[in-house]
Each structure stands twice: as structure tokens, then as C-alpha cells.
Scaffold this motif. Structure first.
Motif, PDB file in Angstrom:
ATOM      1  N   ARG A   1      53.746 119.576 -39.085  1.00 23.51           N
ATOM      2  CA  ARG A   1      55.114 119.467 -39.816  1.00 23.51           C
ATOM      3  C   ARG A   1      56.362 119.653 -38.994  1.00 23.51           C
ATOM      4  N   THR A   2      57.129 118.876 -39.064  1.00 22.51           N
ATOM      5  CA  THR A   2      58.497 118.926 -38.491  1.00 22.51           C
ATOM      6  C   THR A   2      59.766 119.166 -39.526  1.00 22.51           C
ATOM      7  N   TRP A   3      60.556 120.001 -39.472  1.00 26.63           N
ATOM      8  CA  TRP A   3      61.693 120.006 -40.484  1.00 26.63           C
ATOM      9  C   TRP A   3      62.720 120.592 -39.836  1.00 26.63           C
ATOM     10  N   TYR A   4      64.113 120.529 -40.486  1.00 27.44           N
ATOM     11  CA  TYR A   4      65.264 121.087 -40.248  1.00 27.44           C
ATOM     12  C   TYR A   4      65.445 122.278 -41.269  1.00 27.44           C
ATOM     13  N   GLU A   5      66.254 123.208 -40.659  1.00 30.84           N
ATOM     14  CA  GLU A   5      66.750 124.299 -41.433  1.00 30.84           C
ATOM     15  C   GLU A   5      68.379 124.318 -40.952  1.00 30.84           C
ATOM     16  N   TRP A   6      69.036 124.769 -41.719  1.00 31.12           N
ATOM     17  CA  TRP A   6      70.588 124.522 -41.680  1.00 31.12           C
ATOM     18  C   TRP A   6      71.326 125.591 -42.570  1.00 31.12           C
ATOM     19  N   ALA A   7      72.367 126.006 -41.984  1.00 28.18           N
ATOM     20  CA  ALA A   7      73.296 126.950 -42.701  1.00 28.18           C
ATOM     21  C   ALA A   7      74.682 126.869 -42.372  1.00 28.18           C
ATOM     22  N   VAL A   8      75.832 127.278 -43.058  1.00 24.29           N
ATOM     23  CA  VAL A   8      77.303 127.158 -42.802  1.00 24.29           C
ATOM     24  C   VAL A   8      77.833 128.349 -43.193  1.00 24.29           C
ATOM     25  N   GLU A   9      78.475 128.768 -42.016  1.00 22.61           N
ATOM     26  CA  GLU A   9      79.458 129.848 -42.333  1.00 22.61           C
ATOM     27  C   GLU A   9      80.900 129.629 -42.149  1.00 22.61           C
ATOM     28  N   SER A  10      81.790 130.348 -42.792  1.00 14.40           N
ATOM     29  CA  SER A  10      83.125 130.209 -42.785  1.00 14.40           C
ATOM     30  C   SER A  10      83.647 131.641 -42.513  1.00 14.40           C
ATOM     31  N   ALA A  11      84.923 131.434 -41.660  1.00 15.58           N
ATOM     32  CA  ALA A  11      85.596 132.633 -41.056  1.00 15.58           C
ATOM     33  C   ALA A  11      87.058 132.197 -41.044  1.00 15.58           C
ATOM     34  N   GLY A  12      87.778 132.923 -41.810  1.00 15.55           N
ATOM     35  CA  GLY A  12      89.326 132.714 -41.798  1.00 15.55           C
ATOM     36  C   GLY A  12      89.811 133.469 -40.782  1.00 15.55           C
ATOM     37  N   ARG A  13      91.283 133.300 -40.578  1.00 17.47           N
ATOM     38  CA  ARG A  13      91.868 134.045 -39.679  1.00 17.47           C
ATOM     39  C   ARG A  13      91.892 135.541 -39.803  1.00 17.47           C
ATOM     40  N   GLU A  14      91.894 136.000 -41.340  1.00 13.73           N
ATOM     41  CA  GLU A  14      91.943 137.254 -41.503  1.00 13.73           C
ATOM     42  C   GLU A  14      90.355 137.847 -41.605  1.00 13.73           C
ATOM     43  N   ALA A  15      89.633 137.152 -40.800  1.00 17.86           N
ATOM     44  CA  ALA A  15      88.152 137.685 -40.685  1.00 17.86           C
ATOM     45  C   ALA A  15      87.331 137.713 -41.958  1.00 17.86           C
ATOM     46  N   SER A  16      87.875 137.072 -43.000  1.00 14.70           N
ATOM     47  CA  SER A  16      87.234 136.876 -44.397  1.00 14.70           C
ATOM     48  C   SER A  16      86.140 135.980 -44.145  1.00 14.70           C
ATOM     49  N   SER A  17      84.928 136.199 -44.284  1.00 17.83           N
ATOM     50  CA  SER A  17      83.861 135.172 -44.070  1.00 17.83           C
ATOM     51  C   SER A  17      82.877 135.165 -44.909  1.00 17.83           C
ATOM     52  N   ALA A  18      82.140 134.063 -45.187  1.00 20.50           N
ATOM     53  CA  ALA A  18      81.012 133.877 -46.043  1.00 20.50           C
ATOM     54  C   ALA A  18      79.795 132.997 -45.436  1.00 20.50           C
ATOM     55  N   SER A  19      78.741 133.242 -45.723  1.00 20.86           N
ATOM     56  CA  SER A  19      77.570 132.642 -44.949  1.00 20.86           C
ATOM     57  C   SER A  19      76.720 132.113 -46.081  1.00 20.86           C
ATOM     58  N   SER A  20      76.232 130.672 -46.027  1.00 19.79           N
ATOM     59  CA  SER A  20      75.320 130.140 -46.872  1.00 19.79           C
ATOM     60  C   SER A  20      73.793 130.825 -46.502  1.00 19.79           C
TER      61      SER A  20
END
Lengths: 586, 586
Positions: A553-572
Motif C-alpha cells: 500500500r501507498t498513501w498520503y497523510e496531510w495536516a494543516v496548521e494556522s498561525a496568526g501574528r498574535e501566535a494564535s494557532s490551530a492544527s488539524s
């Protein structure tokens, strides 16, 4: 009546006394496809009574329901709205416009009322009316989030005098473009026309299969709507006819397709046929082969087409050899036994038995002679997603002569963050709730690409086969890229693209900015994320992506992270960890 | 061996040759409850071989598994880690410590490896080791989000020399507090002790049922761990014994309970008995009744206890009358026929047949005489959530004399945003996946309250019954409050509280800052949100809350919105719209 499939409606100013009469007479006269009419005469008294009396109701019968778009009362009483929606559903109206969402609207209260209504009433979607202006998208976005991304909320976008960027709205479920009559100017003959910038904007939307509403502004009470309707139809008539390829791919707009599994499944003849229709692609292949043949030092060149399918590359190889004026022995290798029948047929009918046909899997066949040129068309929308690296590693090792050339020589995968309410809703509905951890091949249309695509990784087959670098042999990849967001957005996932070097400077690309002209074999990929993420202008979005293999098997994994200027961040979440929803079988 | 239930483990520095021998001998000598030992000797060679050879393995048998905490290899090879976890599961280890998460860790890669491991290996939770320092929580938060809030990821928090605020960590699944030996100082006799501030911090954690690990720092290779273990046990021995009430409520820490439905269900005798044990609450009621009796202008006072249950308020009413030295006729009204039997028993045995007993629902009974004082105990953790407003509206109208007094006179509901990994995980597991749109009554403990609670709404019963304001009659409410967040946080929902004015200045409160001393009848409420939301210092969190009623149901709806200084914002769903998951029946 709709020209080019364009639907134009009218919304008279003030209250129409009798909707059914309006539809039967006035709308007909206006040459409109539908009318936007109030459902009731704001009949607050009906709430205590528990039912409407005839004089309170604008649209009374289901006879004209198909061409009436209901308009709900203002927010005075949400019980009245609820009764209106029930009536609209009963009469058979297909949509109801909610009161306008404006800068003065209390968003929490508005969203609560909407959500309670669409949760209650079976069947009638609610259309949120917004004016395209500063801050309008952010308001809609808050309402949509407060409503839990309810798919039965849609948008009616009213254009105004402001020329503002509407690209954000292309990612939204815009069902109607509303044009107030005061937006129009008079031409020399006194007829209403639009300014050039408005014309351009409206033509752009005509590609989005939305309907148009001419809304009669109060100051234009006496104008005749028929002139406006006719002008809009005229405007639609000035659109260029799309090319055959564009018309064909228009059918597939935003339609999610599971990526092919060409190694696990044998393709059907019709699938091959679809691919073969992409002449620009094969022109590039032919050109690449001709160059490689010209450049070859061999006297008698052996050219192998691996995964020959029904033979389109074989035909092009023979043509390339003729054009180069060189002696080329063409060997076609195909593992699909049914396709091999067609190859024999073509060898007899078209190729004069010049071609050596081999039934084999390129990953395990040991030939008597090696190829000087090895040609394959194993590329997927993300480059390597149909396992070209795995196949060509083996093929180059087993089949390619020491200084042989592999076409394609290399290919690379790119991603960009994307916003698309429609694609996300469709992925969510796909596959029984497991659809948000699977990539799709899709003609991305109702979407907003939030930044330029960036390189994730590449694969190269230019090295001698026994010197393949460790990384390339394992074909595992891991990449990170950071994107700067320009406008407030709701991120729904990633768009995936590829480009490839076939040979020398002969390239193929499906990246938006370098797309090979008229080539239509590949739609982009869409990698959804489970939970949409908000991003503000200036925020950084970081994409992590893995290409993993284990056993077959071959597959992909992916994630997105966001970071604002004020260091607020969220990660999928890291999606599809260990291939738990999606993989490509070897 | 564990004193006060305190579990202390040791983690020797360097590699222990034979884990089983260590457990059988050295750990015993140290008087430790468990040891943290490597699983293998970083046996990379095992990966190609496919299995470990005996000399590579530290803990070989399951005999001592209960007192060994595995420690995984460093990240060199995630296949090795995977094999180690399989071995750990086979041997029966209950937890395995992952390599440290530090400022230099690549978070995406770390999270990917962790998630792949816990997704694969049945049963063994992974404990992420972090040092309490600037930025550590944000790193853990990213890893946890990338891992999709996996419940099998836990935290081992290593304290250090920095005195930093650890309140964020109380919302996290901290299983171990690690104390490196270099943190200790020598006392006059040369034995290791902790600084005062460290002592205080560690005592705070002793309330969180975590285990402690004495980690031997490399520079302290020659110290004897037994002295450290003994000191920690000594420290635990200096903790004050909790009061009986505190000990009782400790059992309910973070245990979610569905709110009572007192109008729909008849309570059981044992439930009444639990409530009656709260003497401070009844002391306040008695005091309030005495004041009201003293203030009454009537000569013969009629006092009604509505919803008398098994009679605790009746007893207090009789005592209040005696203390006030006034003639009071006590009437007890109860709708639960089984409780009425007990009331008769008490009237015969304890109250000398002084009390008039009525079987009735206070919302529908028309009395022959009206009450001067109407007393009820219908308050829930959120004030109005057991439908006190609905009951007392009716009762005040039907039962209360024109200038009569209602006890309680008023009550108010408060909320504060909260972070708690544990409460959120438990709500998610509750009720088959529908548990995130329901409020709970819960002794909130493993949580971080992110801001001071703010008023949502209040109910008042001080007006004459026939002049109740429209709002109060309908008992619908809608409120919005905005909170400023002080530290980076993951918001998991809202904590709900109430306070009440019984009479004059006699008040009850379960708000943390004004909590009535020793009163333990009410735990706070927890309103979860489906998707945890990140918040940065300075961000504003806006809470919207609705109290809605229709027909025989009352319910809450709630939403949280976040807005950063840079206008980035996210909004939760409006939870429990139209009571679709939770309601209180009338």
C-alpha cells in the motif's frame, strides 16, 4: 425561455397583492423565468390565530410554485417566519429568501433563528441575502459557522455600486446574483445597461450556473423590468462558446471522483478511450519521444511503451520514429489481458505488425533486450498518485539499458490551500461519513484557491537504475510548506496539482499558472480537512504532507496548521494516518 | 506502600541492564511503587531482524509489569518504536513514555509518529514527556490537535527550576509529575528537600491523583533515591485531611451526571437523603425563613413549603417559627406520593401533627387560604435548570397572598469558558456520540477556568404575582457575554454556576469566588462544545446562550465565538438547537 441556460428572475419593489396573478400575467410580460415574491403580507396576526387567512397570503396555489422564489418576512416574529416556511414548503416553493444579513444584524440571533428554521422545516433551503460589501463575507462566515455548516443555507449575493473583489464568494453556495435596477445606467437609446466592470463581474458569474434576479429599486418603481431582463440575456449571448474540451469538463465541475487504482483494477476500454481523446497530451509525448530518438546514440533504438493500454503511445512512438527518420523497434507491454486483444487488433490493422506485444507486469518481467527509451503514462493528478514511482523504479531496473532514457524523466506534486463550501459538503456526504480523509480527483470550480501552489516533492528517473538514491527507492516523502493568506477565509482543504518533465524541455503541467494548453486528461486533486479552519489576512497556513508506503500500500497523510501574528494557532488532525481511510494498492 | 494513595516511582539515570532484576531488588530497596525503565537497549538491529534478542530487552517478563513504566527509544527509527510498543503491550506494561517533546522537536513529525503508534497498537497509552517551561503547553497543544484529540495520549510533566504557572496543565491529561533530583536542595542534615514554592506546587498536584516520578539526574548518579522517595511521602503526610464533605465530593470529581428531571421523574428517597445532608444550605434557608417571619406584618402567618420532599424545609420552618417566637401555620405540598408517606411519618414522629400535608402539584392546586411565605428548593446548578421559574410563576399566582414573600426571592445564572481535556473526552463518550450537545452536572476538577464567570440572566419572584413582567412570564432568555483570555488555551466548553437571594441578605452561591461555605448540594454545570477552539492571550471569547421553552419543554442553546486582535475569528455551532439533544420536561 432561458438563453444559454441563463435563468433571470425579477423582484418587483413593494408588495405584490396576488402572487399567482403576477406570475400568470406580469412575469410573463417581463420575459422572466421566475419571480421573487413575498410569501405573506407580514401577517403577524396569523401567529396567534394559528393559520393564515386568504388575504394575508401572496402565493396561494402550487400551480406556479416552480417559478416563484419566496421571500420571508422581516425578523419581527420568528414564529411567523416558521409559519411562512411551512406554507412555502406546502405550496412547493423551492427556496425562500431570508431577511437581509447586514452590518446591523445581530449575528447570533440571526443565526439562531435560521438554524432553528432549517432544522425544523423539511425541504425548503433558506437563502441568505447579503450585499457584496466590506465585511459581508465575514458576517456570512460567522452565521454559517454558528449554523454548523448547514448545507441548506445558501446565499443570494446582491451587487452594488462598490467594485469589490468577489473571489471569496466563489467558494460559497451562491444561488442567486441580485442586481438592483439602480446599478444600471442608461445607454444612448435610454435603455438600461451595466458599466464595463459590472459586465465583466457578471460574466464571470455566468460560469457558475447561478440564477440572476433583477430587483426593482424603490426609486425605480416606474421602470419596465423587461428592458433589464432583455439586457441580461443579451449579455449572456455575448459570452464566447466554450471549446468542446471545456464543455466536456464543465460537466464534471465539482464532481468528486475517487482516484483510479490502475495497479489493482484493470481499466475498461471506455476509460482508455476517454484518456486517448486528449490530443495535446499525446502531442507532447510524441514530441518528447522524437527528441529522445534524435538524441539517442544507438543505431537501432529499442523503445518500450510500458502500460501500453490500447496503444495511443505506440501510435505516437511510430510517428516520432518516422519523423526522426530513425530505425526504432517498438515493444508494447501491457498487463491487462483484455487491452492486449485490442493491441493485437491495432497491430494488425494500423501498425503493420511492426510492434512487439508483451503481456507482462512491468515490475516483474525480465526481457531479452533492454530499452533505450522507456515510455509510460502512469501519472496521476498529483503526479505520483497512480504509483508511477514504484512502477518505474522496477521498470528502469529491469528493462532500461545503462544509458537509457525514461519518459517522463521527472514529476513533482504541488498543493495550495483552498476554500470551497461545496467540495467540503460533497466530501462529507461521500462514502458514508468517511469521505473527509480521502483525496479526490475533481474539476475544482466553486472554490477559492487561497495562495499560489507550492512544491511538495518530486520524483526523478534520470539516474542510472542501479544508482537510485535511497529516498527515491523507498519512495517515501515528507514535506512542509507555508502559505500567506490574503483575505479572511475558511479553509476546507488542499488543491493538489502536478507537473512533469517528459524529456528535455518538453513538459506537462496542470498547475493553474503553467497549465499545458487545452490538455484535459487530469483534473486537480482535492484533499479535504475534517474541520474547516478560519484564517485571517496575514495568517500563515502550514501544510504538512506525507507519502507513505508499507507492504502493498501507498498513501498520503496531510495536516494543516494556522498561525496568526498574535501566535494564535490551530492544527488539524493528521488525516488518513496509517492509510486508515484511503490507500493505493500495488 | 502508597501513603494517602500517593504513588511514587523512580527513574534511574542511564540504562538499567535488567529491568526484572531492578524491580525485584533495587526498586524494593528504594521503597518505590514503580520504576520507569527503558523497554529495550535502543536495539536498532532488531528492526531488520524482525524480533528482539534477549540481551536487547530490558523488561522481559510480565511478572513485574504492573510496577514498570516503559520508556521508548529516541526517535531514530519509528519502526523500532513500533516494535517496542508491541513488546510493551505483550509484557503488559500499562503505559509507555514517548521521547521528550521539547523546543527543538519537529512537531508535525513527532505527532505523526505518535498518532501512527497509538492508532496501531492496541491498549498501551503513550505518555508525552514535557518540561514545564515557556511554550511547552503550546507545543503539547499542537501535538494533541494534530493527533485529533486522541484519548490515548497523556502527559508526564517534568518540573524544573523555573517557577512557572502550571494552571493550564490542570486541564490536561497529566498522569505523572516528574521531579529530577537536581531540583532538590539539601537540608541541614544533608537530606534532599524541596524549596517552599516547589513544595506548594507539588502539594497542589497531590489533589489530582497523579503519580510522581523521582528522576535521577545524570549529575546525581551516586545519590540514593530512597531519600527522595521518603521525602515525597513525608510531604504527602503533611497534607491536611479533607473534610467529610470534601472527601465525599472528591469521589465525584469530573464525573458527568445528566441534570435531574424533577418535574418529570419522582425522586427516590436516597436522592432526597443526599440533599438533606447539606446542613449549611438548610441553615441558610432557616435563617431566611426566620427573617421573613420576623418581617411579616401578619398575626397568624401561613408558610407553605412547596415541593416539600421528605420535609427538611418543614423542620427548618418549624425551628425558624420557634426562634422568631411567632405563630406560624406550616403547610407542606408535595406531588410525589411516595414522599408523602414519609412526610406523614415525620408529622407523627417529629412535628407533633402540626403540619398540614397536601398532595398536589404546585402548578395546579387552588388552596383555601393563601401563603404569606412560600418556600421552595427548586434550584439547580444553573439556577433555573430544574424549572424553578416555571413552577414558582404558577405557585406565586395561585398560592401566594398579595404581599406574600417568595423564598428564594431571585436567582441568577453565570458562565465562564473552560478548558478540560478530560471533561470533553467524557462528554464525547457519553450517550453514544450525542453527548456534546447536552449540559452536565459535574464536580469540575481537572479543568482550567479561563476567566471570571459572568452573569447570563436572572429570575425574580419579588413582584406581586399578577404583575409579573412579560419576560419573566415567558421565562425565555437570551444573553451574550464577552471574556478576555489570559493564556493560550483550548476551550472545551463552559462552566455554569448560580447564586440566589433567599431573603434579604441571606444568599446562596456556587460561584467559585462567592461560594457558600461548606455547602455541597450543587456541583457546577458543564456545557461542552463539539469542536474545541483555540484562544490566545488577549483574544475575546463571546458566549451566546439561550433559554427557550415550547409546549412542555425548556432547554438551553449555546455557542462560543472567538475573535483575536487581528480580527481572526471562529464560531462554534449553536448547540442543542430546538432541544434536539437535551431538554427539561415540564
Amino acid at each position: 425561455m432561458a438563453l444559454n441556460g441563463l435563468r433571470v428572475g425579477v423582484e418587483p419593489c413593494g408588495m405584490v397583492a396576488d402572487g399567482d396573478a403576477f406570475v400568470a400575467g406580469e412575469m410573463e410580460r417581463c420575459e422572466a423565468d421566475f419571480a421573487v415574491l413575498a410569501v405573506t403580507h407580514e401577517a403577524e396576526a396569523a401567529v396567534d390565530r394559528g393559520y393564515f387567512i386568504l388575504s394575508e397570503v401572496v402565493v396561494k396555489t402550487s400551480q406556479h410554485a416552480y417559478c416563484v422564489l419566496g421571500r420571508a418576512s422581516t425578523w419581527g416574529d420568528s414564529d411567523l417566519l416558521s409559519m411562512e416556511l411551512q406554507l412555502a414548503a406546502y405550496v412547493g416553493l423551492k427556496r425562500v429568501l431570508a431577511p437581509e444579513l447586514s452590518a446591523s444584524t445581530n449575528l447570533a440571533s440571526y443565526a439562531r433563528t435560521l438554524l432553528a428554521l432549517v432544522s425544523n422545516t423539511a425541504g425548503v433551503p433558506l437563502v441568505v441575502r447579503v450585499r457584496a460589501a466590506e465585511g459581508a463575507w465575514a458576517r456570512w462566515n460567522r452565521v454559517r459557522m454558528l449554523c454548523g455548516h448547514q448545507v441548506r443555507l445558501q446565499v443570494a449575493l446582491e451587487l452594488g455600486d462598490d467594485a469589490c473583489d468577489l473571489s471569496q464568494w466563489r467558494a460559497e453556495p451562491v444561488q442567486l446574483i441580485v442586481l438592483p435596477t439602480r446599478m444600471f445606467v442608461g445607454n444612448a437609446a435610454g435603455y438600461p445597461v451595466l458599466r464595463k466592470d459590472h459586465q465583466a463581474e457578471i460574466k464571470r458569474w455566468m460560469d457558475h450556473a447561478v440564477a440572476y434576479v433583477i430587483r426593482q429599486s424603490e426609486e425605480d418603481e416606474s421602470v419596465d423590468l423587461i428592458d433589464y431582463v432583455r439586457y441580461l440575456r443579451f449579455l449572456a449571448g455575448t459570452l464566447e462558446d466554450p471549446s468542446a474540451a471545456a464543455a466536456a469538463s464543465a460537466e464534471y465541475r465539482d464532481v468528486l471522483q475517487a482516484p483510479l487504482q490502475p495497479l489493482m483494477d484493470h481499466l475498461e476500454s471506455a476509460t482508455y478511450e476517454t484518456f486517448e481523446m486528449d490530443l495535446p497530451k499525446y502531442d507532447h509525448y510524441e514530441h518528447a519521444m522524437m527528441r529522445a530518438i534524435q538524441d539517442s546514440p544507438q543505431k537501432e533504438i529499442v523503445l518500450m511503451v510500458v502500460g501500453a493500454g490500447r496503444g495511443p503511445l505506440v501510435t505516437r512512438a511510430l510517428r516520432a520514429a518516422r519523423q526522426a527518420g530513425r530505425a526504432v523497434q517498438v515493444i508494447a507491454i501491457e498487463k491487462n489481458p483484455s487491452a492486449l486483444v485490442e493491441l493485437q487488433l491495432r497491430n494488425a490493422n494500423d501498425w503493420g505488425h511492426q510492434v512487439t506485444l508483451i503481456r507482462a507486469d512491468m515490475r516483474g518481467w525480465v526481457p531479452t533486450q533492454r530499452a533505450d527509451i522507456l515510455v509510460s503514462e502512469l501519472l496521476g493528478s498529483f503526479g505520483d498518485n497512480e504509483l508511477s514511482p514504484e512502477c518505474l523504479d522496477a521498470a528502469c531496473r529491469l528493462l532500461l539499458a545503462p544509458r537509457g532514457v525514461c519518459i517522463p524523466q521527472s514529476y513533482a506534486a504541488y498543493v495550495a490551500p483552498l476554500s470551497s463550501t461545496l467540495l467540503h459538503a460533497r466530501a462529507q456526504a461521500y462514502g458514508d461519513g468517511h469521505g473527509l480523509e480521502t483525496p479526490y480527483v475533481v474539476n475544482i470550480h466553486a472554490a477559492h484557491i487561497l495562495a499560489e501552489p507550492q512544491l511538495m516533492w518530486s520524483f526523478s528517473h534520470t539516474q542510472p537504475s542501479d544508482q537510485i538514491a535511497g529516498d527515491n527507492r523507498h519512495n517515501q516523502r515528507w514535506a512542509t510548506a507555508t502559505f500567506r493568506v490574503q483575505s479572511p477565509s475558511l479553509v476546507h482543504g488542499l488543491a493538489g496539482y502536478f507537473d512533469a518533465v517528459l524529456y528535455g524541455n518538453v513538459e506537462l503541467s496542470i498547475r493553474p499558472d503553467t497549465h499545458t494548453e487545452d490538455m484535459h486528461s487530469w483534473f486537480p486533486m482535492y484533499f479535504p480537512i475534517k474541520q474547516p479552519m478560519t484564517a485571517s489576512p496575514g495568517d500563515e497556513l502550514t501544510v504538512h504532507m506525507w507519502r507513505r508506503s508499507r507492504e502493498s500500500r501507498t498513501w498520503y497523510e496531510w495536516a494543516v496548521e494556522s498561525a496568526g501574528r498574535e501566535a494564535s494557532s490551530a492544527s488539524s488532525l493528521i488525516h488518513n494516518i496509517n492509510a486508515h481511510e484511503y490507500w493505493i494498492g500495488h
